[in-house]
Design a protein around this motif. Sequence first.
Motif, PDB file in Angstrom:
ATOM      1  N   HIS A 103      32.411 -13.520   7.728  1.00  0.00           N
ATOM      2  CA  HIS A 103      30.951 -13.650   7.561  1.00  0.00           C
ATOM      3  C   HIS A 103      30.249 -12.294   7.510  1.00  0.00           C
ATOM      4  N   ASP A 117      23.841 -12.804  10.788  1.00  0.00           N
ATOM      5  CA  ASP A 117      24.890 -13.813  10.555  1.00  0.00           C
ATOM      6  C   ASP A 117      24.654 -14.616   9.282  1.00  0.00           C
ATOM      7  N   LYS A 122      27.347 -16.510   7.528  1.00  0.00           N
ATOM      8  CA  LYS A 122      27.876 -17.810   7.979  1.00  0.00           C
ATOM      9  C   LYS A 122      27.434 -18.932   7.058  1.00  0.00           C
ATOM     10  N   HIS A 158      28.028  -5.607  12.765  1.00  0.00           N
ATOM     11  CA  HIS A 158      27.598  -6.059  14.090  1.00  0.00           C
ATOM     12  C   HIS A 158      28.726  -6.562  14.989  1.00  0.00           C
TER      13      HIS A 158
END
Length: 357
Positions: free
Chosen positions: A254, A226, A229, A279
Amino acid sequence: MRHSASAEPPKPPGVLLAYDEDSVALARGCGDLATHMPITQLARDGLPRQLAGRDCSAIVYCGNLRNIATARAIRAHANAVAGTYRLYFGLTRIDHWARTQAFAFGATAVHPITCVEDLRALVTQLRHGQADECTTISSGQFHGIFTQGQQGDWLSADVVEAAGETVIEEIETVGIGEWLKRVRQHHQGTYQHCMTVTGLAARYGRLLGFSQRDQRFLTEAALLHDIGKAFIPLAILDKPGRLDANELKIIRTHTVEGHRYLEAHANCDPMVLESVLGHHELLDGSGYPNGLSGGQIADLTRLITICDIYAAMIEQRPYKVPLTPAAAAAELEVMVAAGKLDGALVRAFSRLEAELA
Ligand SMILES: [Fe+2]
Ligand SMILES: [Fe+2]
């Protein structure tokens, strides 16, 4: 660094207290508990000889990070001793910014200091080897990685590898259940989520009997999944409620943003890059960003997806009650039945879930 066991009679662990110009009185109030010296002197001359090496296990920086001289000196010293000592930040002015700075500088833990008693309590805990009971030592590394992303800096492979190894080591020491409990208690937001996913992935890889190399890829992919982000506005990231359609559209970038950042700013293995991008893909083609399906989604990505979904379900969010480990596992099964997740991998994951129950 961990405290080393010794056959000699135990001595109280040495604590060095470094203070800035506004914290002189606070440090003097702890003179019977710890050696103390100005932060600027510490940055210039290093540790006093009587503490260097064997007897000093923790350094407390006491001061205000908004003070430029304090921040510079702490950063210089913390950089120089990274990985050698536990670094505690006793901050006299504490807010989100200061906390973030402290972790970016390598803090083991951050404590607000409003009076001499606060500082005495911290130093006393450290002398008794207790202050770690309420902290997670890898947290600073996660903060550092996210800050590097936000600043668009080069992400060193060593930093990522060290963070992954720390998580693996911590989980082996305290167990995945205890580790997740500590993460949950002390950190909020995106990097808390990444720590949770990384912890689950590290344990999952171990249960699946991964080689050291594959275990490293899995942990690295989880750690970075992530990172994109870091480029999403905080107002959306920290919104204390459900996102509207437009905000959802933004947050979904993201995956692409993270992939783009890592491609340009890190030496990641292509498998890791692929799982950062993919993902949120699901086997039935209903995921994003590319709507991949079945065999188009690599195994490593599938594993990260399972850890990611499970982590999101058991995490505390302002707008929802966390699911119990068993309820979250049942939800994974529902997704398997719907053709979204890999059934064999979810079954293997249930061994991990049993450790959390
Ligand atoms: Fe994500
Ligand atoms: Fe995630």
